[in-house]
Structures are given as structure tokens and as C-alpha cells.
Scaffold this motif. Structure first.
Motif, short mmCIF file in Angstrom:
data_model
loop_
_atom_site.label_atom_id
_atom_site.label_comp_id
_atom_site.label_asym_id
_atom_site.label_seq_id
_atom_site.Cartn_x
_atom_site.Cartn_y
_atom_site.Cartn_z
N GLN A 445 0.82 -1.22 0.00
CA GLN A 445 0.00 0.00 0.00
C GLN A 445 0.85 1.27 0.00
O GLN A 445 0.52 2.25 -0.67
CB GLN A 445 -0.94 -0.01 1.21
CG GLN A 445 -1.89 -1.19 1.25
CD GLN A 445 -2.79 -1.27 0.03
OE1 GLN A 445 -3.35 -0.28 -0.41
NE2 GLN A 445 -2.92 -2.47 -0.54
N HIS A 449 0.68 4.19 -2.94
CA HIS A 449 0.37 5.60 -2.74
C HIS A 449 1.55 6.50 -3.12
O HIS A 449 1.35 7.62 -3.59
CB HIS A 449 -0.07 5.82 -1.29
CG HIS A 449 -1.47 5.35 -1.03
ND1 HIS A 449 -2.58 6.01 -1.52
CD2 HIS A 449 -1.93 4.26 -0.37
CE1 HIS A 449 -3.68 5.36 -1.16
NE2 HIS A 449 -3.33 4.30 -0.46
N TRP A 452 0.95 6.71 -6.92
CA TRP A 452 -0.29 7.27 -7.45
C TRP A 452 -0.71 8.58 -6.81
O TRP A 452 -1.34 9.41 -7.47
CB TRP A 452 -1.41 6.24 -7.32
CG TRP A 452 -1.26 5.12 -8.30
CD1 TRP A 452 -0.60 3.93 -8.10
CD2 TRP A 452 -1.73 5.09 -9.64
NE1 TRP A 452 -0.65 3.16 -9.24
CE2 TRP A 452 -1.34 3.85 -10.20
CE3 TRP A 452 -2.45 5.98 -10.43
CZ2 TRP A 452 -1.63 3.48 -11.51
CZ3 TRP A 452 -2.76 5.63 -11.74
CH2 TRP A 452 -2.35 4.39 -12.27
N ASP A 453 -0.41 8.81 -5.55
CA ASP A 453 -0.85 10.06 -4.91
C ASP A 453 -0.32 11.31 -5.63
O ASP A 453 -1.05 12.31 -5.76
CB ASP A 453 -0.42 10.08 -3.44
CG ASP A 453 -1.27 9.15 -2.59
OD1 ASP A 453 -2.22 8.55 -3.13
OD2 ASP A 453 -0.99 9.02 -1.38
N MET A 456 -2.72 12.57 -8.30
CA MET A 456 -4.07 13.03 -7.96
C MET A 456 -4.34 14.46 -8.44
O MET A 456 -5.43 14.74 -8.98
CB MET A 456 -4.29 12.92 -6.45
CG MET A 456 -4.38 11.50 -5.92
SD MET A 456 -5.93 10.67 -6.35
CE MET A 456 -7.07 11.47 -5.22
N ASP A 466 -7.31 3.21 -4.36
CA ASP A 466 -6.82 2.29 -3.35
C ASP A 466 -6.41 0.99 -4.02
O ASP A 466 -6.88 0.68 -5.13
CB ASP A 466 -7.89 2.01 -2.30
CG ASP A 466 -7.38 1.12 -1.17
OD1 ASP A 466 -6.63 1.62 -0.32
OD2 ASP A 466 -7.71 -0.09 -1.18
#
Length: 516
Positions: A445, A449, A452-453, A456, A466
Motif C-alpha cells: 500500500q 500511494h 499514485w498520490d 491526484m 486504493d
């Protein structure tokens, strides 16, 4: 449509799809001549369980396949075998409503598809089969509401992407407990990849499937998962396929690697893959393949509450783009002209409160480029920009469009924009991209993130991303859709702990997604 408080439904959940006892087996419901015609069959003819699908207000498809040796072609004699079937209003089969005899034919892998009609709308039924004196597990199904029904609710579970080698199908144990009215599966039911010694579980065979027997064996292996089998026996499914049921990233009659698969060879592979798909899915005779072609796009009605448009984004698409120019080619199509018009007609002519669109692949934009410029994910709708953008403009005049997708192995919940190039453009719908059942295994996880975060800000329409494994659950009512992202803590062990990662809502008449 949901009957969550029904004690009969809850009692069935505790027993699952158990085989009825010897006392029940003695209650033969057809003449002895019909039973004798089946002769003696090998043990374990119902090893692949039972399923139902495509519910109508007055009917449903009942499915099974006789396969005592499921991982070696099926193990059935090369004969037509009569299979008795029965559907009843109660789980003890004391109130039968329909019964008959279907023919399990060797040319269709001894699969059985019974299109039962004459049932009552919005009702729960139980069903079973018998062949050669052997009784199948019992299944439970439910018809759609009356066509003019405006009230009630509908619970839909959205699932996709179940890779046998990446993990156990543990999300289905939780799905069974949540008791959906309908399971919507939007692709990658099997994976055609070669066996791997490093996988959590190993694919059968020695390589990728190409022949009908090889595809049958692969489906049979997946069907042997107990959690998957239990959900199949508990609720009707609505299915469509994506790429891995045939060949990764194929388009129409173009394989992933045309330099290694000639056109004739790939057409033969398509023919085998589509037939095996039909043989293992609870679909109607309209889906009987015609060589390398199969009819999958269709519509299902759930009263005036919801209309479900099931798409086929593989058979009619242009080959994938390899760059921005190709992605913006106005002649590139995902659906083909006929299916696109069919979809638009169904959307604009819909009497339903909610228009659900089952799309195998993500419709909202994925901009992978951090900062200035665009970098798209070409296998999804981003690779077919002109057609997607035209569809978004149409959505502006459609009542409550909600797209339900898969493919990405991620949860990606988005607003659908009339023009993704303009962040200020109107929101015209909502999209829920369901995570995978097991594909990608237990993902890191933090690494997800970290990757990918930072993207955003370039994708302001994304509302939630997620990388846990699981599925999405929707409670659809007149005033809104309440969505839950259900996840499990692991798929590398056969038991897992489920939880709700997020709750979201779509309000009727207000396009887009908000936190619940």
C-alpha cells in the motif's frame, strides 16, 4: 429487490450450497424412464457446482456442467446425457414450480443452460439438477422485479479480475455474507497465463490455453475455488468478459502478439475461448458462439429502479493506440457502430431511475503524466478519446448514468466529466472501478500511494483510489446509491478479515460521487 430480512434467505447463507441428504435424494421428481436414460455416470459429475444468471421478471438461467474429471477435459462419456432440473419456492423443494429435462451435449462440454420462464417477479427460488441418479448441490436465485415496479431496493456486488495464481478468492466469503441480489462480474474470470512456480496457487497445465480442452480445464480449475462456488450458488450473476478470458490486450481478431499468432491461429483460439466461456457461464442461448463471435452486450431491467447495459469492449474495438495521436483518432472505436447506437438508444429510451453501464475497462481519464502534458492508459477508454468524449456529451442528457468497471486491479472512483480536458466542465455521471478479487495479490500500500498520490492533482475527477483486494457493494434505491468498498486484509491465505474501506454515495439527479 433485496430481501435481506427474510429468514429463509439467511438460513440458506448458513448452509451454503450443500448437497441435499439421502432422504431428499430418494424423492425423485421425474419418471423412472427419464432417469434410466441417463445410465450410470462417473462419481462427482457435479464437481463444478451450480449457478444462475441474467434474471428477468419471469425467468432466470440455471447452469451446471457435468465434469467428474474437471481438470482433464471433463471425464464424461461422449454421449448426450439427460439432466433433470427442478426449481421450487422453498429450500426443501416441497413447493416445486417448474421442472424438466435438459440435454447435456458433449459438443458443449456437457454444460447445461436452462432458461426457466413462468416464474413470479421479485421472488427467491431454489433449484437443483440430477444426472445418472446423482443429485447436484442446491442453488438459490432470484427473479427481477415486476417491470412497472418503482419502489424497493437492489443490492449489487461488483467484481472482476480473479487471478488464481495471485491469491485465494477470499473476497467472495464476505460477499456471500453481504447477500447481494445480483453479482455483476465485468471481466477476467480466468487468466490465460502460464503456470508459475512462484504463485500462491499454480495454474493447471503446462502453458497458456489455446485449444477448447485447455480452456475448459482452466475454467474448471477456477470453478473449484470454494468461495467462488458458494457465491455462484447463492445469487444470480450477470457476466461479461475482458481480455484474459482469451489473450491479454487482444482487440477484435488481433492478438497481443500478432508476430507470434497468425490470424488463422488466433481465430481458432477465439473460437475455443468463446465456446469455453459460454460453457461455464449462466447465460442464455443468445450467447451461443458463432465461431470466433459471441453476443455479450445486452440489457437487463430491474423494474423502474434500474436498467443495466452490459457492454462488450473487446470484440468490436479498433486495435490499441500506441501514442496520443492514435488515442485521439476520430475513427478509433471501442464499441463499434452498431453496439454504440444500441447503447445510446437504450440510455435515451430508458424508463429507469438509474442507468447502470457495465464496462469492462475504465471510462474516466487516467493522466499518468505528473505536471504539464498528458500520458494516457491506452487499453482503457483513454485510448479511444473521440468515442469516449462523445459518449460523455450524451451522458449529459441521460438520467442518472453510473458506470461500473473493472480491469485496473485498483479501486478508482471518479466523477465523469463532459470534457476531461477542462477541469471546470460539468460532471455528467459517476464511475466505480472495482478492485480485483485477487489479481496483483497483497499489494504494497505504501508503494502504491507513493506512485499514485502525486498524480491526484492531475486527475481532480478521482474521488478515491486504493489497492486493496476486494469488491464493491451497492445498495440502489429511488433517491440514491450507497456504495461500500469492501476489502480483505489478504489473499495469500485461504481465510481473510474483511472490512469497509470507504462509503460513498450518488444522489439521484446530482451527477457525481460524494462521501457518504
Amino acid at each position: 429487490m433485496t430481501g435481506i430480512s427474510s429468514p429463509d434467505r439467511r438460513r440458506f447463507l448458513t448452509t451454503g450450497a450443500a448437497v441435499l441428504g439421502a432422504a431428499a435424494s430418494a424423492q425423485l421428481w421425474l419418471p423412472g424412464t427419464a432417469r434410466a436414460a441417463a445410465g450410470s455416470l462417473p462419481d462427482g459429475v457435479f464437481a463444478l457446482g451450480v449457478a444462475s444468471g441474467d434474471p428477468l421478471p419471469d425467468g432466470v438461467v440455471l447452469w451446471t456442467r457435468l465434469a467428474p474429471d474437471p481438470l482433464d477435459g471433463g471425464g464424461m462419456p461422449d454421449d448426450v446425457v439427460p439432466v433433470e432440473w427442478e426449481i421450487a419456492e422453498d429450500e426443501r423443494f416441497r413447493k416445486p414450480v417448474r421442472r424438466g429435462v435438459a440435454q447435456a451435449r458433449p459438443e458443449y462440454g456437457h454444460s447445461v443452460h436452462v432458461d426457466v420462464r413462468g416464474l413470479r417477479p421479485g421472488r427467491t427460488y431454489w433449484y437443483r439438477f440430477r444426472a445418472g441418479g446423482v443429485l447436484s448441490p442446491a442453488g438459490r436465485t432470484r427473479t427481477a422485479p415486476h417491470p412497472h415496479s418503482r419502489g424497493g431496493s437492489l443490492r449489487v456486488a461488483l467484481a472482476s479480475c480473479q487471478n488464481w495464481q495471485h491469491g485465494y478468492f477470499t473476497p467472495y466469503a464476505d460477499m456471500l455474507a453481504q447477500d447481494p441480489d445480483v453479482v455483476l462480474f465485468v471481466g477476467d474470470y480466468i487468466y490465460e497465463s502460464t503456470p508459475s512456480s512462484t504463485g500462491v496457487r499454480r495454474h493447471e497445465g503446462t502453458g497458456e490455453p489455446y485449444t477448447l480442452t485447455q480452456y475448459r480445464n482452466r475454467y474448471a480449475q477456477y470453478r473449484s475455488d470454494p468461495d467462488l462456488a458458494a457465491v455462484h450458488a447463492n445469487a444470480p450473476w450477470v457476466v461479461t468478459f475482458d481480455d484474459h478470458e482469451v489473450d491479454n490486450d487482444f482487440a477484435g481478431e488481433i492478438p497481443q502478439d500478432p508476430g507470434k499468432q497468425s490470424h488463422d491461429a488466433f481465430v481458432a483460439r477465439l473460437t475455443a475461448a468463446y465456446q469455453a466461456y459460454y460453457e461455464h457461464m449462466p447465460v442464455r442461448a443468445t450467447a451461443v458462439p458463432d465461431g470466433p463471435h459471441i453476443r455479450m452486450h445486452r440489457r437487463l431491467e430491474f423494474g423502474r429502479l434500474a436498467r443495466l447495459h452490459v457492454l462488450d469492449s473487446r470484440q468490436f474495438r479498433s486495435d490499441q493506440a500506441t501514442g496520443q495521436a492514435g488515442a485521439q483518432d476520430p475513427s478509433a472505436t471501442m464499441l463499434g457502430a452498431a453496439q454504440k447506437q444500441w447503447l445510446l438508444d437504450g440510455l435515451h429510451g430508458s424508463p429507469a431511475r438509474w442507468n447502470l453501464i457495465a464496462s469492462q475497462i475504465m471510462m474516466a481519464e487516467t493522466d499518468l503524466q505528473i505536471g504539464e502534458g498528458k500520458l494516457w492508459y491506452y487499453d482503457a477508454w483513454d485510448g479511444y478519446q473521440a468515442e469516449r468524449n462523445a459518449l460523455m456529451r450524451e451522458f449529459a442528457d441521460v438520467r442518472n448514468p453510473v458506470v461500473l468497471s473493472g480491469d485496473r486491479h485498483l479501486t478508482m472512483v471518479s466523477d465523469l466529466k463532459e470534457d476531461f480536458a477542462d477541469p471546470e466542465s460539468d460532471v455528467v455521471g459517476a464511475e466505480f472501478v472495482g478492485t480485483s478479487v485477487s489479481s496483483n495479490g497483497d499489494q504494497d500500500q505504501a508503494a502504491f500511494h507513493a506512485t499514485w498520490d502525486p498524480r491526484m492533482p492531475d486527475n481532480p475527477h478521482w474521488k478515491l483510489i486504493d489497492a486493496h483486494r476486494g469488491y464493491h457493494l451497492f445498495d440502489i434505491r429511488h433517491d440514491g446509491i450507497d456504495a461500500r468498498v469492501r476489502v480483505v486484509d489478504t489473499v495469500v491465505r485461504p481465510r481473510a478479515t474483511p472490512s469497509t474501506l470507504a462509503r460513498l454515495r450518488v444522489e439521484s439527479g446530482r451527477p457525481g460521487v460524494v462521501p457518504a
